[in-house]
Design an enzyme around this catalytic site. Structure first.
Site, PDB file in Angstrom:
ATOM      1  N   LYS A 140       0.835  -1.201   0.000  1.00  8.13           N
ATOM      2  CA  LYS A 140       0.000   0.000   0.000  1.00  8.13           C
ATOM      3  C   LYS A 140       0.868   1.249   0.000  1.00  8.13           C
ATOM      4  O   LYS A 140       1.753   1.401   0.849  1.00  8.13           O
ATOM      5  CB  LYS A 140      -0.927   0.014   1.218  1.00  8.13           C
ATOM      6  N   ILE A 141       0.593   2.119  -0.954  1.00 11.56           N
ATOM      7  CA  ILE A 141       1.314   3.391  -1.079  1.00 11.56           C
ATOM      8  C   ILE A 141       0.281   4.513  -1.110  1.00 11.56           C
ATOM      9  O   ILE A 141      -0.641   4.479  -1.932  1.00 11.56           O
ATOM     10  CB  ILE A 141       2.171   3.422  -2.359  1.00 11.56           C
TER      11      ILE A 141
END
Length: 371
Positions: A140-141
């Site tokens: 997750k970014i």
């Protein structure tokens, strides 16, 4: 027997659980949710890990081992969270195989303190991917301005990415552009595009919470009539943008090379206002090639009494546009709302990370006292 979760699957919606803990893993409850509630993946965030570590003693033996080898708090958090995600990825491996890699995904977020640090995010994403070492993981970014080039760089390495904290249509289009740029770079490197997956997490309920607060303050009948409509309308227009992107020549060329669409993922789907239907952000956001990640309470509500009537998005673009125009007409500044929500979202994740570090620090100290 049919149920709403199965009905969602029939209409192209994958249901993922927005929760993970060692208790879910070790009790067998996660497997039970796969078997009985048809969940196809899991998303995590710092808040979820902080809550998991604050409850029970499932982590005690690992914390004792970490103290014995002299681990500091940052390395302890990294080891604990990646172990949970690796274990969950193994639980979901049959789903991953059965769906040819589309589902069976488990997401873990880069350290939120890096949200404004492109190079730091890239390095963190690579380290998480290598450490979890499971093809069905997703990194997750956050969709911060600094996160966009990181998304491109990480996708270009063949790493699957869950882009999080998207609130605005403009930023969502930038996220889709970053994904395509990453695929183009991966293709140039000779990476098999079919091995890369991505979702774009578009937040829903938080938009309503902020806009409804402003509508209440305005107080006119016209303003109050628009309460609790913005979140769904905003998400529906995001899906319209998605359809436009995948119809374009740039995407078609990538698809021909084996690329998979970056599915829109509806996040923040727990209803905050008790006067609203508790399945609102599920039943009103049904369309093919989407993911709905639900907290446990929303999952159970959907399973118990959700009614899925089919695609509730693509026929509503005109009405959604009308809603957003009406909001502007009563004085709601959309850009101010989404900018505030991004800042607040990053702050909340950073605070949760700080809480997580604090919890683990306390656990380490207790373990030292036991040793």
């Amino acid at each position: 027997m049919s149920n709403a979760v199965k009905d969602l699957a029939a209409h192209g919606v994958s249901v993922w659980l927005d929760d993970l803990s060692r208790e879910l893993l070790e009790s067998g409850d996660l497997q039970k949710l796969i078997d009985e509630r048809n969940i196809l993946g899991v998303t995590t965030n710092p808040t979820i890990f902080a809550n998991a570590l604050a409850k029970g003693d499932r982590y005690q033996s690992q914390v004792d081992a970490l103290v014995a080898k002299g681990a500091d708090v940052d390395s302890a958090v990294f080891e604990i969270t990646t172990d949970d995600v690796r274990a969950a990825s193994d639980v979901f491996k049959p789903v991953f195989d059965a769906t040819n890699g589309q589902d069976g995904r488990v997401s873990i977020e880069v350290d939120p303190r890096l949200a404004r640090d492109t190079d730091g995010t890239i390095a963190s994403a690579k380290k998480l991917w290598a450490t979890v070492d499971r093809k069905n993981a997703m990194i997750k970014i956050p969709a911060s301005v600094e996160g966009l080039p990181a998304i491109t760089a990480v996708i270009a390495e063949g790493i699957s990415v869950n882009v999080t904290l998207i609130f605005s249509l403009e930023r969502y289009r930038a996220v889709m552009d970053a994904y395509q740029a990453g695929l183009e770079q991966a293709k140039a490197k000779g990476i098999d595009l079919s091995t890369i997956r991505s979702v774009a997490s578009f937040f829903v309920s938080r938009v309503d919470t902020e806009i409804d607060k402003r509508l209440t303050a305005i107080g006119t009948d016209e303003a109050l009539a628009l309460k609790s409509k913005a979140g769904v309308a905003n998400a529906q227009l995001a899906y319209q943008a998605y359809e436009e992107v995948i119809a374009a020549a740039r995407w078609q060329e990538l698809a021909a090379a084996g690329a998979h669409v970056q599915r829109p993922l509806w996040a923040s789907t727990g209803v905050k206002d008790p006067s609203l239907p508790d399945t609102l952000y599920v039943t009103e956001l049904v369309a093919k090639d989407t993911v709905n990640t639900m907290p446990g309470a929303t999952l159970e509500a959907t399973f118990d009494h959700g009614v899925i009537k089919g695609d509730s998005i693509t026929g509503n673009y005109a009405a959604a546009t009308e809603t957003m125009n009406a909001l502007a007409g009563v004085g709601i500044d959309y850009n101010d709302v989404v900018n505030l929500l991004e800042v607040e979202g990053l702050d909340k994740f950073e605070k949760s990370w700080s809480d997580l570090l604090g919890t683990v620090t306390d656990e380490l100290e207790r373990a030292k006292a036991r040793a």
